[in-house]
Design a protein around this motif. Structure first.
Motif, PDB file in Angstrom:
ATOM      1  N   UNK A 139      -8.738   9.222   3.021  1.00 49.16           N
ATOM      2  CA  UNK A 139      -7.444   8.687   3.424  1.00 49.16           C
ATOM      3  C   UNK A 139      -7.553   7.831   4.677  1.00 49.16           C
ATOM      4  N   UNK A 140      -8.317   8.318   5.657  1.00 47.04           N
ATOM      5  CA  UNK A 140      -8.492   7.566   6.913  1.00 47.04           C
ATOM      6  C   UNK A 140      -9.225   6.256   6.657  1.00 47.04           C
ATOM      7  N   UNK A 141     -10.266   6.309   5.829  1.00 46.69           N
ATOM      8  CA  UNK A 141     -11.024   5.089   5.540  1.00 46.69           C
ATOM      9  C   UNK A 141     -10.187   4.082   4.760  1.00 46.69           C
ATOM     10  N   UNK A 142      -9.330   4.565   3.850  1.00 49.33           N
ATOM     11  CA  UNK A 142      -8.470   3.644   3.115  1.00 49.33           C
ATOM     12  C   UNK A 142      -7.538   2.892   4.057  1.00 49.33           C
ATOM     13  N   UNK A 143      -6.940   3.609   5.004  1.00 45.16           N
ATOM     14  CA  UNK A 143      -6.071   2.935   5.976  1.00 45.16           C
ATOM     15  C   UNK A 143      -6.869   1.971   6.848  1.00 45.16           C
ATOM     16  N   UNK A 144      -8.099   2.347   7.190  1.00 53.32           N
ATOM     17  CA  UNK A 144      -8.952   1.454   7.973  1.00 53.32           C
ATOM     18  C   UNK A 144      -9.256   0.185   7.189  1.00 53.32           C
ATOM     19  N   UNK A 198      -4.442  23.660   3.564  1.00 50.84           N
ATOM     20  CA  UNK A 198      -3.147  23.156   3.099  1.00 50.84           C
ATOM     21  C   UNK A 198      -2.621  22.069   4.033  1.00 50.84           C
ATOM     22  N   UNK A 199      -2.802  22.268   5.330  1.00 55.39           N
ATOM     23  CA  UNK A 199      -2.389  21.244   6.288  1.00 55.39           C
ATOM     24  C   UNK A 199      -3.220  19.978   6.091  1.00 55.39           C
ATOM     25  N   UNK A 200      -4.527  20.145   5.862  1.00 59.92           N
ATOM     26  CA  UNK A 200      -5.392  18.996   5.629  1.00 59.92           C
ATOM     27  C   UNK A 200      -5.002  18.227   4.381  1.00 59.92           C
ATOM     28  N   UNK A 201      -4.638  18.944   3.310  1.00 60.46           N
ATOM     29  CA  UNK A 201      -4.184  18.283   2.085  1.00 60.46           C
ATOM     30  C   UNK A 201      -2.907  17.494   2.333  1.00 60.46           C
ATOM     31  N   UNK A 202      -2.016  18.050   3.148  1.00 54.00           N
ATOM     32  CA  UNK A 202      -0.770  17.366   3.486  1.00 54.00           C
ATOM     33  C   UNK A 202      -1.062  16.073   4.249  1.00 54.00           C
ATOM     34  N   UNK A 203      -1.931  16.152   5.246  1.00 50.33           N
ATOM     35  CA  UNK A 203      -2.264  14.961   6.038  1.00 50.33           C
ATOM     36  C   UNK A 203      -2.958  13.921   5.166  1.00 50.33           C
ATOM     37  N   UNK A 204      -3.904  14.353   4.325  1.00 50.99           N
ATOM     38  CA  UNK A 204      -4.621  13.420   3.456  1.00 50.99           C
ATOM     39  C   UNK A 204      -3.660  12.706   2.513  1.00 50.99           C
ATOM     40  N   UNK A 205      -2.678  13.432   1.995  1.00 46.05           N
ATOM     41  CA  UNK A 205      -1.712  12.819   1.077  1.00 46.05           C
ATOM     42  C   UNK A 205      -0.874  11.763   1.797  1.00 46.05           C
ATOM     43  N   UNK A 206      -0.540  12.026   3.059  1.00 46.49           N
ATOM     44  CA  UNK A 206       0.210  11.038   3.838  1.00 46.49           C
ATOM     45  C   UNK A 206      -0.622   9.778   4.039  1.00 46.49           C
ATOM     46  N   UNK A 207      -1.896   9.940   4.385  1.00 44.55           N
ATOM     47  CA  UNK A 207      -2.767   8.789   4.626  1.00 44.55           C
ATOM     48  C   UNK A 207      -2.923   7.935   3.373  1.00 44.55           C
ATOM     49  N   UNK A 208      -3.150   8.579   2.232  1.00 40.48           N
ATOM     50  CA  UNK A 208      -3.314   7.830   0.986  1.00 40.48           C
ATOM     51  C   UNK A 208      -2.007   7.139   0.605  1.00 40.48           C
ATOM     52  N   UNK A 209      -0.879   7.839   0.771  1.00 35.74           N
ATOM     53  CA  UNK A 209       0.418   7.239   0.460  1.00 35.74           C
ATOM     54  C   UNK A 209       0.684   6.024   1.339  1.00 35.74           C
ATOM     55  N   UNK A 210       0.367   6.132   2.623  1.00 37.39           N
ATOM     56  CA  UNK A 210       0.536   4.995   3.527  1.00 37.39           C
ATOM     57  C   UNK A 210      -0.295   3.798   3.080  1.00 37.39           C
ATOM     58  N   UNK A 214       1.528   0.380   2.118  1.00 39.04           N
ATOM     59  CA  UNK A 214       1.213  -0.791   2.937  1.00 39.04           C
ATOM     60  C   UNK A 214       0.505  -1.867   2.119  1.00 39.04           C
ATOM     61  N   UNK A 215      -0.337  -1.469   1.179  1.00 40.10           N
ATOM     62  CA  UNK A 215      -1.049  -2.442   0.349  1.00 40.10           C
ATOM     63  C   UNK A 215      -0.086  -3.206  -0.538  1.00 40.10           C
ATOM     64  N   UNK A 216       0.862  -2.491  -1.171  1.00 41.57           N
ATOM     65  CA  UNK A 216       1.852  -3.168  -2.006  1.00 41.57           C
ATOM     66  C   UNK A 216       2.733  -4.084  -1.165  1.00 41.57           C
ATOM     67  N   UNK A 217       3.129  -3.628   0.013  1.00 42.25           N
ATOM     68  CA  UNK A 217       3.979  -4.444   0.875  1.00 42.25           C
ATOM     69  C   UNK A 217       3.267  -5.723   1.305  1.00 42.25           C
ATOM     70  N   UNK A 218       2.004  -5.598   1.670  1.00 42.83           N
ATOM     71  CA  UNK A 218       1.237  -6.781   2.089  1.00 42.83           C
ATOM     72  C   UNK A 218       1.022  -7.732   0.929  1.00 42.83           C
ATOM     73  N   UNK A 219       0.725  -7.185  -0.262  1.00 46.45           N
ATOM     74  CA  UNK A 219       0.518  -8.028  -1.440  1.00 46.45           C
ATOM     75  C   UNK A 219       1.796  -8.805  -1.784  1.00 46.45           C
ATOM     76  N   UNK A 220       2.963  -8.145  -1.708  1.00 49.28           N
ATOM     77  CA  UNK A 220       4.221  -8.833  -1.982  1.00 49.28           C
ATOM     78  C   UNK A 220       4.467  -9.942  -0.973  1.00 49.28           C
ATOM     79  N   UNK A 221       4.179  -9.666   0.294  1.00 52.56           N
ATOM     80  CA  UNK A 221       4.386 -10.672   1.324  1.00 52.56           C
ATOM     81  C   UNK A 221       3.494 -11.888   1.087  1.00 52.56           C
ATOM     82  N   UNK A 222       2.232 -11.629   0.743  1.00 53.24           N
ATOM     83  CA  UNK A 222       1.300 -12.731   0.506  1.00 53.24           C
ATOM     84  C   UNK A 222       1.706 -13.548  -0.729  1.00 53.24           C
ATOM     85  N   UNK A 223       2.220 -12.857  -1.754  1.00 48.34           N
ATOM     86  CA  UNK A 223       2.656 -13.586  -2.954  1.00 48.34           C
ATOM     87  C   UNK A 223       3.850 -14.478  -2.652  1.00 48.34           C
ATOM     88  N   UNK A 224       4.791 -13.966  -1.834  1.00 44.23           N
ATOM     89  CA  UNK A 224       5.945 -14.789  -1.470  1.00 44.23           C
ATOM     90  C   UNK A 224       5.521 -16.000  -0.652  1.00 44.23           C
TER      91      UNK A 224
END
Length: 227
Positions: A139-144, A198-210, A214-224
């Motif tokens: 999750x951390x590496x994906x955000x990086x 369980x706390x680690x799974x929660x944090x990892x899920x937040x990182x992946x979701x972010x 963020x990837x979809x938001x950036x892709x939409x912005x670039x397409x516009x």
């Protein structure tokens, strides 16, 4: 966990976006420390010191199998890691000796190895499952990766998400580490996971979701923009 921004000597450095909770206080502290460091201290030495801190963190987690008091070594390691990792780029900018491409490449390469070492070692402690720790690393590496890509295609280098950044992450890990001897590594009823898993799974899920959001938001912005 960043240092000198820049992708190419001839390129305009990306705009640094840092909106984490502790950003202002941390910046004041770093600005106070920079002029007080001895002249012989270099940014490269601080980068190395940050990695040494990661080694101390890893050693503390591994040795906690023998005695939970070794977790104190991990806590010290987090402080050393913060000191070296946060000050290397700050010192270079304060002394105006930035090497944008070199600093960007070396700092983030060392950061990646340090993150894998610290969180990976957390996963071999008596309190945390290795597979859960690796999910956190992923999750951390994906955000990086998102931050590095955005620095190239958007010109913005984001150092924080949801008002949290590397410093807040370190503090969270330190708090969790301090609680480990108190809470213990026992499994939560009906699950194969400890409370820390369980706390680690929660944090990892937040990182992946972010990352996904963020990837979809950036892709939409670039397409516009037609980019």
């Amino acid at each position: 966990m960043s240092s000198n921004p820049g992708l190419h000597p001839a390129a305009t450095p990306p705009v640094r976006i840092q909106q984490n909770i502790l950003a202002r206080g941390e910046r004041r502290l770093l600005n106070w420390l920079c002029p007080r460091l001895p002249a012989w201290v270099t940014p490269d030495q601080l980068t190395t010191l940050g990695f040494v801190g990661a080694v101390l963190v890893a050693a503390g987690y591994v040795l906690s199998w023998y005695d939970s008091e070794w977790l104190g070594l991990a806590l010290v390691g987090y402080i050393v890691n913060w000191f070296g990792d946060s000050l290397d780029g700050s010192l270079a900018r304060w002394r105006r000796i930035e090497r944008p491409s070199y600093g960007y490449f070396v700092d983030h390469s060392v950061d990646a190895m340090a993150t894998l070492l610290m969180i990976g070692a957390l996963g071999v402690s008596p309190y945390f499952r290795f597979d859960v720790a690796l999910l956190g690393v992923i999750g951390y590496f994906l955000l990086s990766i998102h931050a590095f890509l955005a620095a190239k295609v958007v010109g913005e280098f984001r150092l924080s998400y949801m008002a949290g950044g590397p410093t807040e992450l370190r503090l969270m890990l330190m708090a969790m580490t301090a609680l480990m001897p108190v809470v213990g590594g026992g499994l939560v009823a009906g699950t194969p996971f400890s409370a820390f898993d369980l706390f680690g799974l929660f944090v990892a899920s937040i990182l992946v979701t972010l990352f996904v959001v963020q990837s979809f938001a950036t892709a939409r912005m670039l397409r516009r923009r037609g980019g």
